[in-house]
Write a protein that holds these residues in place. Structure first.
Motif, short mmCIF file in Angstrom:
data_model
loop_
_atom_site.label_atom_id
_atom_site.label_comp_id
_atom_site.label_asym_id
_atom_site.label_seq_id
_atom_site.Cartn_x
_atom_site.Cartn_y
_atom_site.Cartn_z
N UNK A 191 -5.44 10.90 -53.53
CA UNK A 191 -5.71 9.62 -51.94
C UNK A 191 -6.33 8.34 -52.15
N UNK A 192 -5.45 7.94 -51.40
CA UNK A 192 -7.46 6.90 -50.97
C UNK A 192 -6.38 5.18 -51.09
N UNK A 193 -7.48 4.29 -50.37
CA UNK A 193 -6.55 3.57 -50.02
C UNK A 193 -6.29 2.53 -51.52
N UNK A 194 -5.67 1.45 -51.48
CA UNK A 194 -4.91 0.35 -52.25
C UNK A 194 -6.78 0.37 -53.09
N UNK A 195 -6.15 0.32 -54.65
CA UNK A 195 -7.36 -0.78 -55.51
C UNK A 195 -8.63 0.41 -54.91
N UNK A 196 -8.73 1.63 -54.20
CA UNK A 196 -10.01 2.28 -54.45
C UNK A 196 -10.64 2.90 -56.42
N UNK A 197 -9.59 2.81 -57.20
CA UNK A 197 -9.70 3.83 -58.42
C UNK A 197 -9.30 4.52 -58.80
N UNK A 198 -8.00 5.08 -57.58
CA UNK A 198 -7.03 6.58 -57.97
C UNK A 198 -7.03 6.06 -59.80
N UNK A 199 -5.77 5.27 -60.09
CA UNK A 199 -6.04 5.32 -61.64
C UNK A 199 -6.43 5.78 -62.67
N UNK A 200 -7.44 4.59 -62.34
CA UNK A 200 -8.60 4.72 -63.23
C UNK A 200 -9.43 5.59 -63.59
N UNK A 201 -9.64 6.48 -62.58
CA UNK A 201 -10.16 7.50 -62.27
C UNK A 201 -9.35 8.55 -63.30
N UNK A 202 -9.02 8.89 -62.55
CA UNK A 202 -7.08 9.69 -63.43
C UNK A 202 -7.38 9.26 -64.68
N UNK A 203 -7.24 8.16 -65.17
CA UNK A 203 -6.43 8.15 -66.53
C UNK A 203 -7.79 8.28 -67.27
N UNK A 204 -9.33 8.50 -66.51
CA UNK A 204 -10.51 8.69 -67.48
C UNK A 204 -10.65 9.94 -68.13
#
Length: 104
Positions: free
Chosen positions: A48-61
């Protein structure tokens, strides 16, 4: 300003070295998902976190480091059936689910 639009495409999988100030979060997520590498279901993670915080980026990494992973964009696949279809297509394990109307 983003000068290289291609990095925003869903096919791009970022490397840990380019993600700044998220080592703790990446390591924790790796630890949570580590049982998958032994064929055991993980306990799960809530990101969880605000939009644009990098959640998807971190998970994809982190998931790119797993033997197999599938990315499903639930904004464009917003029903249970469409998500399951994307997963089936991703694993290449049989035809997509068909919609049925009425009772069998």
């Amino acid at each position: 300003m983003i000068t290289y639009y291609a990095v925003l495409q869903p096919e791009i999988k970022p490397e840990r070295e380019v993600i700044m100030a998220r080592d703790g979060e990446l390591n924790h997520l790796s630890t949570v998902l580590e049982p998958i590498t032994h064929g055991v279901a993980p306990a799960g993670a809530f990101i969880y976190g605000p939009s644009g915080a990098g959640k998807t980026c971190a998970v994809r990494c982190v998931t790119s480091e797993l033997p197999c992973s599938i990315y499903v964009n639930c904004l464009s696949s917003h029903t249970r059936q469409s998500v399951l279809n994307r997963v089936l297509e991703g694993v290449g394990d049989g035809p997509a689910l068909e919609r049925r109307s009425g009772r069998p």
